[in-house]
Design a protein around this motif. Structure first.
Motif, PDB file in Angstrom:
ATOM      1  N   CYS A 121       0.941  -1.302   0.172  1.00 56.06           N
ATOM      2  CA  CYS A 121       0.034   0.050  -0.048  1.00 56.06           C
ATOM      3  C   CYS A 121       0.663   1.278  -0.146  1.00 56.06           C
ATOM      4  CB  CYS A 121      -0.770  -0.082   1.019  1.00 56.06           C
ATOM      5  SG  CYS A 121      -1.990  -1.364   1.220  1.00 56.06           S
ATOM      6  N   ALA A 122       1.938   1.200   0.691  1.00 51.62           N
ATOM      7  CA  ALA A 122       2.807   2.404   0.974  1.00 51.62           C
ATOM      8  C   ALA A 122       3.500   2.453  -0.506  1.00 51.62           C
ATOM      9  CB  ALA A 122       3.816   2.180   2.024  1.00 51.62           C
ATOM     10  N   ALA A 123       3.818   1.528  -1.134  1.00 53.66           N
ATOM     11  CA  ALA A 123       4.453   1.582  -2.361  1.00 53.66           C
ATOM     12  C   ALA A 123       3.560   2.225  -3.688  1.00 53.66           C
ATOM     13  CB  ALA A 123       5.157   0.196  -2.976  1.00 53.66           C
ATOM     14  N   ARG A 124       2.394   1.872  -3.229  1.00 51.23           N
ATOM     15  CA  ARG A 124       1.208   2.173  -4.284  1.00 51.23           C
ATOM     16  C   ARG A 124       1.153   3.703  -4.309  1.00 51.23           C
ATOM     17  NH1 ARG A 124      -4.464   1.368  -3.993  1.00 51.23           N
ATOM     18  NH2 ARG A 124      -4.012  -0.079  -2.405  1.00 51.23           N
ATOM     19  N   ILE A 125       1.000   4.186  -2.753  1.00 50.70           N
ATOM     20  CA  ILE A 125       1.013   5.677  -2.644  1.00 50.70           C
ATOM     21  C   ILE A 125       2.167   6.222  -3.300  1.00 50.70           C
ATOM     22  CG2 ILE A 125       0.672   7.477  -0.802  1.00 50.70           C
ATOM     23  CD1 ILE A 125      -0.630   5.527   0.796  1.00 50.70           C
ATOM     24  N   GLU A 126       3.316   5.956  -3.041  1.00 49.94           N
ATOM     25  CA  GLU A 126       4.407   6.613  -3.468  1.00 49.94           C
ATOM     26  C   GLU A 126       4.439   6.501  -4.939  1.00 49.94           C
ATOM     27  OE1 GLU A 126       8.062   4.385  -2.395  1.00 49.94           O
ATOM     28  OE2 GLU A 126       7.844   5.346  -0.230  1.00 49.94           O
ATOM     29  N   LYS A 127       3.913   5.518  -5.521  1.00 45.04           N
ATOM     30  CA  LYS A 127       4.007   5.467  -7.289  1.00 45.04           C
ATOM     31  C   LYS A 127       3.133   6.380  -7.869  1.00 45.04           C
ATOM     32  CE  LYS A 127       3.266   2.457 -11.005  1.00 45.04           C
ATOM     33  NZ  LYS A 127       3.133   1.025 -11.383  1.00 45.04           N
ATOM     34  N   ASN A 128       1.723   6.433  -7.233  1.00 47.39           N
ATOM     35  CA  ASN A 128       0.711   7.351  -7.771  1.00 47.39           C
ATOM     36  C   ASN A 128       0.971   8.943  -7.119  1.00 47.39           C
ATOM     37  OD1 ASN A 128      -1.703   5.791  -8.913  1.00 47.39           O
ATOM     38  ND2 ASN A 128      -0.794   4.649  -7.277  1.00 47.39           N
ATOM     39  N   VAL A 129       1.170   9.311  -6.217  1.00 41.92           N
ATOM     40  CA  VAL A 129       1.526  10.644  -5.795  1.00 41.92           C
ATOM     41  C   VAL A 129       2.839  11.231  -6.523  1.00 41.92           C
ATOM     42  CG1 VAL A 129       1.927  12.183  -3.777  1.00 41.92           C
ATOM     43  CG2 VAL A 129       0.402  10.421  -3.517  1.00 41.92           C
ATOM     44  N   GLN A 169      -5.503  12.759  -3.721  1.00 42.22           N
ATOM     45  CA  GLN A 169      -5.124  11.759  -4.583  1.00 42.22           C
ATOM     46  C   GLN A 169      -4.921  10.614  -3.643  1.00 42.22           C
ATOM     47  OE1 GLN A 169      -4.695  11.486  -7.690  1.00 42.22           O
ATOM     48  NE2 GLN A 169      -3.851   9.303  -7.682  1.00 42.22           N
ATOM     49  N   ILE A 170      -4.333  10.880  -2.599  1.00 40.38           N
ATOM     50  CA  ILE A 170      -4.348   9.623  -1.473  1.00 40.38           C
ATOM     51  C   ILE A 170      -5.669   8.944  -1.199  1.00 40.38           C
ATOM     52  CG2 ILE A 170      -3.500   8.995   0.761  1.00 40.38           C
ATOM     53  CD1 ILE A 170      -1.283  11.204   0.478  1.00 40.38           C
ATOM     54  N   ALA A 171      -6.751   9.859  -1.058  1.00 39.69           N
ATOM     55  CA  ALA A 171      -8.037   9.295  -0.817  1.00 39.69           C
ATOM     56  C   ALA A 171      -8.608   8.778  -1.977  1.00 39.69           C
ATOM     57  CB  ALA A 171      -9.062  10.543  -0.302  1.00 39.69           C
ATOM     58  N   LYS A 172      -8.176   9.086  -3.351  1.00 36.10           N
ATOM     59  CA  LYS A 172      -8.767   8.185  -4.500  1.00 36.10           C
ATOM     60  C   LYS A 172      -8.054   6.871  -4.285  1.00 36.10           C
ATOM     61  CE  LYS A 172      -9.282  12.263  -7.360  1.00 36.10           C
ATOM     62  NZ  LYS A 172      -9.295  12.833  -8.675  1.00 36.10           N
ATOM     63  N   LEU A 173      -6.935   6.743  -3.628  1.00 31.83           N
ATOM     64  CA  LEU A 173      -6.314   5.146  -3.602  1.00 31.83           C
ATOM     65  C   LEU A 173      -6.774   4.400  -2.506  1.00 31.83           C
ATOM     66  CD1 LEU A 173      -2.556   6.519  -4.077  1.00 31.83           C
ATOM     67  CD2 LEU A 173      -4.213   5.468  -5.926  1.00 31.83           C
ATOM     68  N   GLY A 174      -7.797   4.895  -1.880  1.00 35.74           N
ATOM     69  CA  GLY A 174      -8.394   4.325  -0.818  1.00 35.74           C
ATOM     70  C   GLY A 174      -8.001   4.611   0.666  1.00 35.74           C
ATOM     71  N   PHE A 175      -7.244   5.492   0.771  1.00 38.41           N
ATOM     72  CA  PHE A 175      -6.594   5.701   2.201  1.00 38.41           C
ATOM     73  C   PHE A 175      -7.142   7.058   2.494  1.00 38.41           C
ATOM     74  CE2 PHE A 175      -3.701   3.294  -0.478  1.00 38.41           C
ATOM     75  CZ  PHE A 175      -3.736   2.137   0.295  1.00 38.41           C
TER      76      PHE A 175
END
Length: 744
Positions: free
Chosen positions: A20-28, A63-69
């Motif tokens: 999940c942390a890696a996904r946030i890093e990638k998208n943000v 953007q983080i909220a769109k990822l589900g967090f």
């Protein structure tokens, strides 16, 4: 704000694993205006550097909220984390209550309990269906939401594994309830797996709750500096005392601090004398006597009597706040081991899903052809056994514990990789002044061939008026103590590491070492000066020459005592397998004398070293495959500190050294170096233990599951507790580090 942009810290809720942390890093990281991003699953935080004209924090949070967090500001982090943990606790309690009846079916399959008669209601397949449905789609709803957001982002995480495995078990059992023979179904001859999905969800929730609890405790231990931050302070403005919030204190405000309270600002004492306990900031346990004119720091405790302090820095500008930022920076950074593990974790979940599919195909076609039930059970067990969390948590949670312990000992690690490299250290280059010695030299003696000693000191103090070099400070201090008033000096000309010249009373006065005298062609001076220099240098003193219009008129010798714990520190480093080298700009005689006192081999002493020479020495040692550390004062040694595998900047109770090196020692105590080395090695060993356990777990449990030797509920329970075991081992590191600190 720095030249590259503004940075912001955010707390992040809802992460289930490091993926999940890696996904946030990638998208943000892909957002326009975002320059850098680092997300820590163990700390539940995100650090973002961005261009304010191109993007705003609100857009990043959206953007983080769109990822589900859920992203929030740091001041709301604790409250948000506690709410998340409370919701987790509620889900766990309800899940345990609803799972209890489902366990009856499982109990009947265990030999010791086979003869126990249970109420028919508990084994009723329709009751099991209702209870399992609530657990699967109400209690387990967050797993589906997390899996949805992960797949939507073309990624996978632990939620995908849990949702896939439990859904397969539930849907298979659901199909049998509606399609199996009713007589066989009520006679319990049809294998249902409702208890599997329920037990796995309950076990995962229990593991997550335990993990969140112990991680929270580790975070609180690591962020102990927050306890030193005052929120309200009493100030005196225009003769009126008032209480205001610390962030509203301005420079040059007068702050009043009663005895027994934490000092809220950096400043200078104007009234009062007291003992200040700096142990929570620097690791030094003995309170220091402070009087008017002395510097004090936010986060230290005023022990004896009230003080009136003129503020030099408050709020986020204090040294304490900057230390807090550096500790957070280290905790969110990634070591080489962590980056390698993250690379493995990225393909772990897809690989496990493919392995599960392969297990099903092999069982149904080759191992037990046509036995769909066994094939399904083995495939589900593989999915539920796989655990990426144990791998992802192995490194960061140990680093959080270690960096917090080091910070409490006055050792600030700026990046996680530095701790890892420090553990491999086998060569340490030491600066002399301020590192091996006290760094506060005093004038030992003077010799003049023209005029008086007071006249020589007066001219030398004028030339050294603007220098921060320890020898210059000693000259000015001696002049003040003697009651001399140095004349004004102009037209300064500095030669780094050698000396300085200036125009004083229409004469060109210079002061410097032998190399500076040779550079300026002053000549050797009188035989008496040469004899004086040789005698003082044999005693381990440093000698500077003073010239008037390019003619040497005298010499000054300086005494700089070797630190009390220098020899024990060098001995401890040798026992740890580290070769100690002394590199100094001083003359060979005082360098050898200091080395002998500290127990450093004379063959490992390099004298007359300019900053560029120290840099060259460090690079040469690295070329010889040594893991090189450099310990210096953070100013003249900056190039060598940066070039070393690990740069250790020695502080002096100020924040000067915070800008240099990879690790900062807030107090210039030599024993902090072997202490940091021991802590780093214990930490790396703990990380390797965690990784070994995680890899062994997955290497053993997955084949067992694939071979049909584990029931799905067993595999899921083992998966849930594997990450708890890793976190528990990291917490055990805290006790080991406390014992290690007792040796210093």
């Amino acid at each position: 704000m720095d030249e590259k942009g503004i940075t912001i810290d955010l707390s992040v809720q809802g992460m289930s694993c490091t993926a999940c942390a890696a996904r946030i890093e990638k998208n943000v990281g892909k957002m326009p205006g975002v320059e850098a991003v680092a997300v820590s699953y163990s700390a539940r935080t995100a650090w973002v550097q961005y261009k304010p004209g191109m993007i705003e924090p609100s857009a990043i949070m959206q953007q983080i909220a769109k990822l589900g967090f859920k992203a929030d500001l740091p001041e709301n982090a604790k409250e948000g984390f506690e709410k998340e943990r409370s919701r987790l606790r509620l889900r766990l309690i309800i899940s345990m209550i609803l799972t209890a009846p489902l366990l009856s079916a499982m109990v009947q399959h265990l030999a010791p309990f086979a003869r126990i008669e249970l109420p028919e209601l508990l084994t009723n397949p329709w009751l099991q269906l209702v209870l399992a449905t609530v657990i699967q789609f109400v209690i387990g709803l967050p797993f589906y939401i997390g899996a949805y957001h992960a797949i939507r982002s073309r990624a996978t995480n632990m939620d995908v594994l849990v949702a896939t495995g439990t859904s397969a078990a539930y849907l298979y059992s659901h199909f049998l309830v509606f399609n199996a023979d009713r007589t066989a179904l009520y006679a319990h001859e049809v294998p249902l797996y409702f208890e599997t999905s329920a037990v796995v969800i309950t076990a995962v929730l229990l593991g997550k709750f335990i993990e969140a609890s112990v991680t929270s405790r580790a975070q609180q231990d690591a962020s102990g500096y927050s306890k030193l931050l005052n929120t309200v302070v009493k100030v005196e403005r225009a003769g009126v005392e008032m209480e205001i919030k610390t962030e509203f204190v301005r420079e040059n405000d007068y702050v009043l601090v009663p005895a027994g309270q934490i000092i809220p600002v950096d400043g200078v004492i104007t009234n009062g004398e007291s003992e200040i306990n700096e142990s929570l900031l620097t690791g030094e346990s003995v309170p220091l006597a402070k009087r008017p004119g002395d510097q004090v720091w936010a986060g230290t405790r005023n022990e004896s009597s009230s003080l009136r302090i003129r503020t030099t820095a408050a709020g986020y500008a204090t040294m304490l706040s900057r230390i807090v930022d550096l500790v957070r920076q280290a905790q969110r950074s990634k070591s080489l081991i962590q980056r390698q593990v993250d690379a493995v974790s990225a393909w772990f979940v897809p690989a496990m899903l493919l392995l599960s599919l392969g297990t099903f195909v092999i069982w149904v076609t080759a191992v037990d052809p046509g036995n769909w039930t066994t094939a399904f059970r083995c495939a589900v067990a593989v999915v539920l056994a796989a655990c990426p969390c144990a791998l992802g948590l192995a490194t960061p949670i140990s680093l959080v514990v270690a960096s917090g312990r080091l910070a409490k000992r006055g050792i600030v690690v700026k990046e996680a990789g530095a701790l890892e490299r420090l553990a491999q250290l086998d060569m340490l280059v030491l600066d002399k002044t301020g590192t091996l010695t006290e760094g506060k030299p005093k004038i030992g003696s003077m010799h003049v061939t023209q005029g008086s000693k007071q006249g020589l000191l007066r001219l030398a103090a004028a030339v050294e008026a603007n220098s921060t070099h320890p020898l210059a400070v000693a000259i000015r201090a001696e002049a003040v103590q003697t009651g001399l008033v140095p004349p004004a000096a102009t037209d300064f000309s500095y030669t780094t590491g050698k000396g300085v010249e200036a125009l004083v009373e229409q004469r060109r006065i210079g002061i410097g070492n032998a190399g500076f005298a040779a550079l300026k062609k002053w000549g050797i001076g009188s035989p008496t000066i040469q004899r004086f220099a040789e005698e003082r240098q044999k005693l381990g003193e440093t000698v500077l020459y003073v010239a008037d219009n390019n003619r040497v008129i005298g010499a000054i010798s300086f005494i700089d005592a070797v630190k009390a714990f220098a020899k024990p520190a060098v001995t401890q480093l040798r026992k740890a397998g580290v070769t100690v080298v002394l590199a100094t700009g001083d003359h060979p005689a005082p360098a050898l004398s200091a080395a002998q006192t500290a127990g450093i081999d004379s063959s490992k002493v390099y004298a007359n070293m300019l900053p560029e020479d120290k840099l060259e020495l460090v690079e040469r040692l690295k070329e010889q495959d040594y893991k090189v550390g450099m310990a210096g004062d953070g100013w003249n040694d900056a190039p060598a500190l940066a070039a070393a595998d690990v740069g250790l900047a020695m502080g002096d109770g100020t924040d000067a050294a915070l800008t240099a090196g990879h690790i900062t020692l807030l107090q210039p105590r030599m024993t902090a170096i072997p202490e940091a080395l021991l802590i780093s090695r214990l930490t790396v060993r703990n990380v390797r233990q965690n990784l070994t356990f995680a890899f062994i777990y997955n290497a053993l449990i997955i084949p067992f599951a694939a071979c049909g030797m584990l029931q799905p509920w067993m595999a899921g329970t083992a998966m849930a507790f594997s990450s708890v075991s890793v976190v528990g081992n990291a917490i055990r590191l805290g006790a080991s580090l406390r014992r290690a600190a007792g040796q210093f």
